[in-house]
Motif scaffolding. Structure first.
Motif, PDB file in Angstrom:
ATOM      1  N   GLY A  14       0.807  -1.213   0.000  1.00 27.24           N
ATOM      2  CA  GLY A  14       0.000   0.000   0.000  1.00 27.24           C
ATOM      3  C   GLY A  14       0.843   1.267   0.000  1.00 27.24           C
ATOM      4  N   CYS A  15       2.137   1.129  -0.210  1.00 30.26           N
ATOM      5  CA  CYS A  15       3.038   2.280  -0.271  1.00 30.26           C
ATOM      6  C   CYS A  15       3.170   2.743  -1.716  1.00 30.26           C
ATOM      7  CB  CYS A  15       4.412   1.903   0.265  1.00 30.26           C
ATOM      8  SG  CYS A  15       4.393   1.525   2.021  1.00 30.26           S
ATOM      9  N   ASN A  16       3.582   3.990  -1.888  1.00 28.29           N
ATOM     10  CA  ASN A  16       3.730   4.472  -3.260  1.00 28.29           C
ATOM     11  C   ASN A  16       5.008   3.898  -3.873  1.00 28.29           C
ATOM     12  OD1 ASN A  16       6.002   6.400  -3.041  1.00 28.29           O
ATOM     13  ND2 ASN A  16       4.592   7.595  -1.803  1.00 28.29           N
ATOM     14  N   GLU A  17       5.052   3.895  -5.197  1.00 27.25           N
ATOM     15  CA  GLU A  17       6.161   3.272  -5.917  1.00 27.25           C
ATOM     16  C   GLU A  17       7.493   3.961  -5.645  1.00 27.25           C
ATOM     17  OE1 GLU A  17       5.396   2.504 -10.068  1.00 27.25           O
ATOM     18  OE2 GLU A  17       3.355   1.838  -9.613  1.00 27.25           O
ATOM     19  N   ARG A  18       7.495   5.264  -5.458  1.00 25.11           N
ATOM     20  CA  ARG A  18       8.743   5.984  -5.158  1.00 25.11           C
ATOM     21  C   ARG A  18       9.337   5.472  -3.843  1.00 25.11           C
ATOM     22  NH1 ARG A  18      12.274   7.428  -7.921  1.00 25.11           N
ATOM     23  NH2 ARG A  18      13.763   6.886  -6.363  1.00 25.11           N
TER      24      ARG A  18
END
Length: 109
Positions: A34-38
């Protein structure tokens, strides 16, 4: 105390071992956590390591990360339990395969 730079490198190595050969590994880990790709890309590049909920989620989906956290926590006793359990499962599978070779007419073989 655990050094953040070393931890980030160890997490990157664990992630690479678990997901490294997959073509969309960053997207997959981002979806799982659920974390962003960056953020996930930074983990893979050892710029920083995950914390909190993301680390627990990674441990749920990655045996390599789980083992890393147990080593960092100096809980080799739990690693031994995991290793024995995995060895028992492999042994049971091998016995089943051998049984199938000895009894090829039984159901399932």
């Amino acid at each position: 105390m655990l050094d953040a730079t070393v931890f980030a490198r160890e997490v990157a190595a664990a992630l690479d071992a678990e997901f490294g050969s997959r073509p969309h590994k960053v997207k997959e880990v981002a979806r799982l956590t659920g974390c962003n790709e960056r953020t996930v890309k930074n983990w893979f590049q050892a710029r920083n390591g995950p914390s909190g909920e993301c680390l627990v989620t990674l441990m749920r989906h990655s045996d390599q990360v789980l083992r890393l956290v147990l080593r960092c926590a100096e809980r080799e006793d739990l690693l031994d339990i995991i290793n024995v359990t995995e060895a028992k499962a492999r042994l049971a599978e091998a016995v089943s395969t051998l049984d199938g070779l000895l009894n090829p007419n039984e159901e399932g073989f």
